[in-house]
Each structure stands twice: as structure tokens, then as C-alpha cells.
Design a protein around this motif. Structure first.
Motif, PDB file in Angstrom:
ATOM      1  N   ASP A  26      39.571  30.259  47.385  1.00  0.00           N
ATOM      2  CA  ASP A  26      40.124  31.464  46.749  1.00  0.00           C
ATOM      3  C   ASP A  26      40.745  31.122  45.394  1.00  0.00           C
ATOM      4  O   ASP A  26      41.137  29.985  45.150  1.00  0.00           O
ATOM      5  CB  ASP A  26      41.180  32.075  47.689  1.00  0.00           C
ATOM      6  N   PHE A  70      31.513  34.194  50.493  1.00  0.00           N
ATOM      7  CA  PHE A  70      31.414  35.651  50.268  1.00  0.00           C
ATOM      8  C   PHE A  70      31.657  36.345  51.605  1.00  0.00           C
ATOM      9  O   PHE A  70      30.936  36.117  52.572  1.00  0.00           O
ATOM     10  CB  PHE A  70      30.017  35.993  49.714  1.00  0.00           C
ATOM     11  N   SER A  71      32.695  37.185  51.624  1.00  0.00           N
ATOM     12  CA  SER A  71      33.066  37.809  52.898  1.00  0.00           C
ATOM     13  C   SER A  71      32.412  39.177  53.072  1.00  0.00           C
ATOM     14  O   SER A  71      31.937  39.781  52.094  1.00  0.00           O
ATOM     15  CB  SER A  71      34.590  37.970  52.969  1.00  0.00           C
ATOM     16  N   GLU A  73      33.964  41.777  53.494  1.00  0.00           N
ATOM     17  CA  GLU A  73      34.790  42.697  52.695  1.00  0.00           C
ATOM     18  C   GLU A  73      34.488  42.586  51.200  1.00  0.00           C
ATOM     19  O   GLU A  73      34.735  43.522  50.443  1.00  0.00           O
ATOM     20  CB  GLU A  73      36.282  42.420  52.939  1.00  0.00           C
ATOM     21  N   ASN A  74      33.955  41.426  50.774  1.00  0.00           N
ATOM     22  CA  ASN A  74      33.658  41.269  49.341  1.00  0.00           C
ATOM     23  C   ASN A  74      32.556  42.228  48.860  1.00  0.00           C
ATOM     24  O   ASN A  74      32.434  42.474  47.653  1.00  0.00           O
ATOM     25  CB  ASN A  74      33.272  39.818  49.017  1.00  0.00           C
ATOM     26  N   ARG A  77      33.814  44.953  46.551  1.00  0.00           N
ATOM     27  CA  ARG A  77      34.241  44.742  45.156  1.00  0.00           C
ATOM     28  C   ARG A  77      33.373  45.608  44.232  1.00  0.00           C
ATOM     29  O   ARG A  77      32.310  46.093  44.652  1.00  0.00           O
ATOM     30  CB  ARG A  77      34.087  43.253  44.794  1.00  0.00           C
ATOM     31  N   VAL A  82      29.820  42.202  42.350  1.00  0.00           N
ATOM     32  CA  VAL A  82      28.929  41.785  43.449  1.00  0.00           C
ATOM     33  C   VAL A  82      27.599  41.291  42.878  1.00  0.00           C
ATOM     34  O   VAL A  82      27.089  40.226  43.274  1.00  0.00           O
ATOM     35  CB  VAL A  82      28.707  42.949  44.461  1.00  0.00           C
ATOM     36  N   SER A 202      41.895  36.314  56.151  1.00  0.00           N
ATOM     37  CA  SER A 202      40.878  37.166  55.513  1.00  0.00           C
ATOM     38  C   SER A 202      39.560  37.179  56.311  1.00  0.00           C
ATOM     39  O   SER A 202      38.479  37.040  55.727  1.00  0.00           O
ATOM     40  CB  SER A 202      40.637  36.734  54.057  1.00  0.00           C
TER      41      SER A 202
END
Ligand code: IPE
Ligand code: IPE
Ligand code: MG
Length: 251
Positions: A26, A70-71, A73-74, A77, A82, A202
Motif C-alpha cells: 500500500d 489489486f483488490s 474493492e479496487n 476506483r 483502473v 482490507s
């Protein structure tokens, strides 16, 4: 290029070396912002940390390295970020393949990989296939990865096996559940490192991190290099892993 080891060139005798280190990489955006650079520059600099850390793992005797790249949730973005991240990922996989081969790194990936754009997926599949026989560090990239999604996917696959009559509910144990996770063929992490000072998971490896030691560093990912890894291992070495038991000397 000569591998730039700085100060900590030797491994202290007292250093405990974990078998599996997982890292939440991060702080790329903050690293770039601090320098007046676009976020993309932070992600590019982060790619250099990946190579240094994987080579450090090999030198230190760490067999498994899992990197949160890369999550789930990402995906939320901004579309521009992205798209940029997917472009960088594709370039990373293409450009770093020769280095992974040179370093004898075995690449794997976990996550909902079918959500990745086809051009990224093609590079990923190629790099996984080309490195599959390598025997140094196993580097697992968590891509489009979420711990809850992984647990849901495991629950679905177990339910399907029960529905088909291949499994009975009393056969569902911790080990059976683990064998339906994306990480079925690698041990649970011993150490979780998170860079950039945030103290949260996260949605990373929720099942597998049950008993991992956690080390948080204030360094942003692009500045997390060999010395910072050794510092994290020093912290890990001072921990007393009891796994819920009582130490013999205190019993
Ligand atoms: C980590 O850096 C990389 C990804 C999550 C893809 P960030 O992009 O989260 O950087 P910060 O947290 O905004 O500094
Ligand atoms: C976690 O970082 C995901 C990755 C490092 C890939 P984030 O920057 O997305 O996490 P939050 O939003 O700070 O929790
Ligand atoms: Mg972040």
C-alpha cells in the motif's frame, strides 16, 4: 544490474525466517503525491520493489511470497485509474517475465481472475505457464482478490460437492474448507506486512491470516526494499507465537 543491497547484507543468526510472507503493498499513490508525481509513477516505482523483495526472499530463505496487487474493492476506483492499473499490470507481466525466469521465480495468481481484461489475463496465463517449473520463491499475486469472495467461492464449491453426493456435511472440516480455497496448495502466511501505516486487512486472506504475525511499517510500498524486509523479520523474530497454547515454561 547489480542487485542493490544496501546496509543489511548479512542475516543475523537470531533471525527467524518465515516460510510464507504476505504483503499488502500500500501507499503507491501517497509516495507519488509526496513527490508531486502522478499516481501512475507510484505504481511503476512499486513494481521495482516487487523485484527487490522477491530476490530478498530468495536470499533470506523465504519460500512463499504473496502480494496483494489489486483488490475486489479496487474495481470501485475511478475508471481512469483502473484502466491505468490494468495497463501497468500487463506491462509488468510482460517486462518482468525474463527477470522471473532469471530469478527462478514461480508465479501464481489468486482472485477472481476471470474479471481481468483479456489482454491482462493472456499475459498472466503466459507468465504462470512459463515459470511453472521454477523452484526458488513461489510468488502469488492476489488480483481482483477479496477474502470474503474467496470464502464464498469455497462455500459454493463445497455446496456443489455435497449436492452431487460427493461429500457429506460431517466431512466439512477446517482442512477440507482450506482445500477449497484459492490457496489450497500453499501454506498459510506466517507473517503479514502492510506498508504505508494503515492498520487494517482490507479484505486480504481473511481465512489464511488467522494466526499470522502482523507487522505494519510506515514506509510506502515503493520505498519498501531489502532493509525494510529484514527489519520486519527482526520484529517477527521477537514475537512469541503461542497459537493459543501456554508456553512450557509458564505451565
Ligand atoms: C497500493 O497503492 C496499490 C493498489 C491498491 C493498487 P494505493 O494506490 O492504494 O496508494 P495510496 O494508498 O492511495 O497511497
Ligand atoms: C489494499 O489497499 C489493496 C491492495 C494493496 C491491492 P487499498 O489502498 O485498496 O486499501 P484501503 O482502501 O486503504 O483499505
Ligand atoms: Mg491504498
Amino acid at each position: 544490474m547489480k542487485f542493490p543491497f544496501k546496509k543489511k547484507t548479512t542475516t543475523p543468526d537470531t533471525l527467524k525466517v518465515p516460510e510464507h510472507v504476505a504483503i499488502i503493498m500500500d501507499g503507491n499513490g501517497r509516495w507519488a503525491k509526496n513527490r508531486g508525481l502522478p499516481r501512475a509513477a507510484g505504481h511503476r516505482a512499486g513494481a521495482d520493489s516487487v523485484r527487490e523483495i522477491v530476490r530478498s526472499c530468495d536470499k533470506l530463505g523465504i519460500k512463499y511470497l504473496t502480494l496483494y496487487a489489486f483488490s475486489s474493492e479496487n474495481w470501485n476506483r475511478p475508471e481512469k485509474e483502473v484502466t491505468m492499473l490494468m495497463g501497468l499490470l500487463e506491462k509488468f507481466l510482460k517486462d518482468k517475465l525474463p527477470e522471473m525466469l532469471e530469478d527462478n521465480v514461480r508465479l501464481r495468481a489468486i482472485g477472481r481472475l476471470d474479471m481481468l481484461p483479456a489482454h491482462v489475463r493472456a499475459e498472466l496465463d503466459n507468465a504462470i505457464e512459463k515459470t511453472s517449473k521454477n523452484t526458488a520463491v513461489t510468488m502469488t499475486l492476489a488480483l481482483s482478490y477479496g477474502g470474503r469472495e474467496e470464502i464464498v467461492d469455497a462455500a459454493k464449491s463445497i455446496a456443489e460437492a455435497v449436492n452431487k453426493g460427493e461429500l457429506s456435511t460431517d466431512q466439512i472440516t477446517n482442512d477440507l474448507f482450506s482445500s477449497h480455497l484459492y490457496t489450497s496448495d500453499i501454506p498459510d502466511p506466517d507473517l503479514l506486512i502492510r506498508t504505508s501505516g494503515e492498520v487494517r486487512l482490507s479484505n486480504f486472506l481473511l481465512w489464511q491470516l488467522s494466526y499470522a504475525e502482523i507487522v505494519i511499517t510506515s514506509k510506502n510500498w515503493p520505498e519498501f526494499r531489502h532493509d525494510e524486509l529484514v527489519t520486519a523479520l527482526e520484529e517477527y523474530s521477537r514475537r512469541d507465537r503461542r497459537f493459543g497454547k501456554v508456553k512450557p515454561c509458564n505451565a
